[in-house]
Scaffold this motif. Structure first.
Motif, short mmCIF file in Angstrom:
data_model
loop_
_atom_site.label_atom_id
_atom_site.label_comp_id
_atom_site.label_asym_id
_atom_site.label_seq_id
_atom_site.Cartn_x
_atom_site.Cartn_y
_atom_site.Cartn_z
N LEU A 125 0.81 -1.21 0.00
CA LEU A 125 0.00 0.00 0.00
C LEU A 125 0.85 1.26 0.00
O LEU A 125 0.34 2.36 0.22
CB LEU A 125 -0.90 0.01 1.24
N ASP A 126 2.16 1.12 -0.28
CA ASP A 126 3.08 2.23 -0.09
C ASP A 126 2.68 3.47 -0.88
O ASP A 126 2.74 4.60 -0.37
CB ASP A 126 4.51 1.82 -0.46
N ASP A 127 2.29 3.30 -2.16
CA ASP A 127 1.96 4.46 -2.98
C ASP A 127 0.73 5.19 -2.44
O ASP A 127 0.68 6.42 -2.43
CB ASP A 127 1.70 4.03 -4.43
N LEU A 128 -0.26 4.42 -1.98
CA LEU A 128 -1.47 5.03 -1.46
C LEU A 128 -1.20 5.73 -0.13
O LEU A 128 -1.71 6.83 0.12
CB LEU A 128 -2.56 3.98 -1.30
N LEU A 129 -0.40 5.10 0.72
CA LEU A 129 -0.05 5.72 2.00
C LEU A 129 0.74 7.01 1.78
O LEU A 129 0.50 8.02 2.46
CB LEU A 129 0.76 4.75 2.85
N ALA A 130 1.65 6.99 0.82
CA ALA A 130 2.43 8.20 0.52
C ALA A 130 1.52 9.31 0.01
O ALA A 130 1.72 10.49 0.34
CB ALA A 130 3.50 7.88 -0.52
N ARG A 131 0.50 8.94 -0.76
CA ARG A 131 -0.42 9.96 -1.27
C ARG A 131 -1.21 10.58 -0.11
O ARG A 131 -1.40 11.80 -0.08
CB ARG A 131 -1.37 9.35 -2.30
N ILE A 132 -1.66 9.76 0.82
CA ILE A 132 -2.37 10.30 1.98
C ILE A 132 -1.46 11.23 2.78
O ILE A 132 -1.88 12.32 3.21
CB ILE A 132 -2.90 9.16 2.88
N GLN A 133 -0.22 10.83 2.96
CA GLN A 133 0.71 11.67 3.72
C GLN A 133 0.92 13.02 3.03
O GLN A 133 1.01 14.06 3.68
CB GLN A 133 2.06 10.96 3.91
N ARG A 134 0.94 13.01 1.68
CA ARG A 134 1.10 14.27 0.95
C ARG A 134 -0.14 15.16 1.08
O ARG A 134 -0.04 16.39 0.99
CB ARG A 134 1.40 13.99 -0.53
N LEU A 135 -1.31 14.54 1.25
CA LEU A 135 -2.55 15.31 1.39
C LEU A 135 -2.66 15.97 2.76
O LEU A 135 -3.41 16.93 2.93
CB LEU A 135 -3.76 14.39 1.18
N ARG A 136 -1.94 15.42 3.73
CA ARG A 136 -2.04 15.93 5.09
C ARG A 136 -1.42 17.31 5.20
O ARG A 136 -0.47 17.65 4.52
CB ARG A 136 -1.36 14.99 6.08
N GLY A 137 -2.02 18.12 6.02
CA GLY A 137 -1.52 19.47 6.28
C GLY A 137 -2.20 19.97 7.52
O GLY A 137 -2.35 19.25 8.50
N ALA A 138 -2.65 21.20 7.47
CA ALA A 138 -3.42 21.73 8.58
C ALA A 138 -4.84 21.17 8.50
O ALA A 138 -5.48 21.24 7.47
CB ALA A 138 -3.44 23.25 8.53
N GLY A 139 -5.30 20.61 9.59
CA GLY A 139 -6.65 20.09 9.61
C GLY A 139 -6.75 18.65 9.14
O GLY A 139 -5.78 18.03 8.73
N ARG A 140 -7.95 18.15 9.20
CA ARG A 140 -8.26 16.75 8.90
C ARG A 140 -8.30 16.49 7.39
O ARG A 140 -8.75 17.32 6.61
CB ARG A 140 -9.60 16.39 9.52
N VAL A 141 -7.87 15.30 6.99
CA VAL A 141 -7.98 14.84 5.61
C VAL A 141 -9.07 13.77 5.54
O VAL A 141 -9.01 12.77 6.26
CB VAL A 141 -6.65 14.25 5.10
N ILE A 142 -10.06 13.99 4.70
CA ILE A 142 -11.10 12.99 4.46
C ILE A 142 -10.95 12.48 3.04
O ILE A 142 -10.95 13.26 2.08
CB ILE A 142 -12.52 13.57 4.64
N VAL A 143 -10.77 11.18 2.90
CA VAL A 143 -10.62 10.54 1.59
C VAL A 143 -11.82 9.62 1.37
O VAL A 143 -12.13 8.78 2.22
CB VAL A 143 -9.31 9.74 1.48
#
Length: 232
Positions: free
Chosen positions: A16-34
């Motif tokens: 799942l490395d590519d998907l996990l890396a994408r989620i980490q890139r989406l993270r910033g200030a506040g919550r990420v909902i996918v």
């Protein structure tokens, strides 16, 4: 639909490395909902569970909420004459699901409780079963109709950071669905009727939404507890 078309990934529960890396890139200030979508039996629940486990292993607080928790109760489906079409778009409380997404977007204090759909012999939604805490950094929400372009479903993409579409080979999905219905106590004839009837119709509808996704995931693995051979 993304301006340049969906990004495509290949994934299994172990890779799942590519998907996990994408989620980490989406993270910033506040919550990420996918939002994770795809046809019945594609493996959405298995994928989100695997992603959540991997994120927690990386010390990222994560919650998973399902659209299936907003299934109308069996008694209400029967009252409305929709029981034979269970799983179709109008057999869900879509507005209730949207209200949950709005709450999750603005949550800063307190616990938000989401419903959960119990499969097997129960086959009913259970309210207030999934706690989402204000410090959960990532929320994964999965369901069939997150990209449906008709109201009120068309509001979902505006309430999540990205939408991911899970694609699994049709014959694998059919096998998985048939096994699920049999495990839930349906007779072989009933399981076939649902798999090749309402499930197939719903899958065809969901497939039309694929290119509206930000990401398409070619999902390659069935969980062993749901795999069953020679069912037809």
């Amino acid at each position: 639909m993304p301006a340049t078309g969906p990004v495509r990934f290949r994934a299994t529960a172990e890779h799942l490395d590519d998907l996990l890396a994408r989620i980490q890139r989406l993270r910033g200030a506040g919550r990420v909902i996918v939002g994770v979508t795809g046809p019945p039996g594609a493996g959405k629940s298995t994928l989100t569970a695997a992603l959540a486990q991997a994120l927690r292993a990386e010390q990222v607080r994560c919650a998973v909420v399902g659209m299936d928790g907003f299934h109308l109760a069996q008694a209400e489906l029967e009252r409305l004459g929709r029981a034979e079409r269970k799983g179709a778009p109008d057999t869900f409380d879509a507005d209730g699901y949207l209200a949950l997404l709005h709450r999750l977007r603005r949550q800063t204090t307190g616990t938000v409780y989401a419903p959960f759909y119990v499969r097997g012999a129960v086959e009913q939604p259970i309210g207030s079963a999934v706690p989402v805490h204000p410090d959960d950094e990532v929320v994964l929400t999965e369901g069939n109709y997150l990209l449906l372009p008709t109201a009120p479903w068309d509001q979902v993409p505006g309430l999540v950071k990205e939408t991911w579409y899970v694609h699994t080979a049709a014959d694998v999905r059919r096998e998985w669905l048939l096994a699920r219905h049999l495990a839930g106590g349906k007779s072989h004839a009933q399981a076939l009727a649902f798999t090749d009837g309402s499930d197939a119709a719903n899958a065809a509808l969901v497939a039309t939404t694929r290119n509206r996704a930000d990401v398409i995931i070619d999902w390659e693995q069935l969980p062993s507890h749901e795999t069953s051979r020679n069912l037809t």
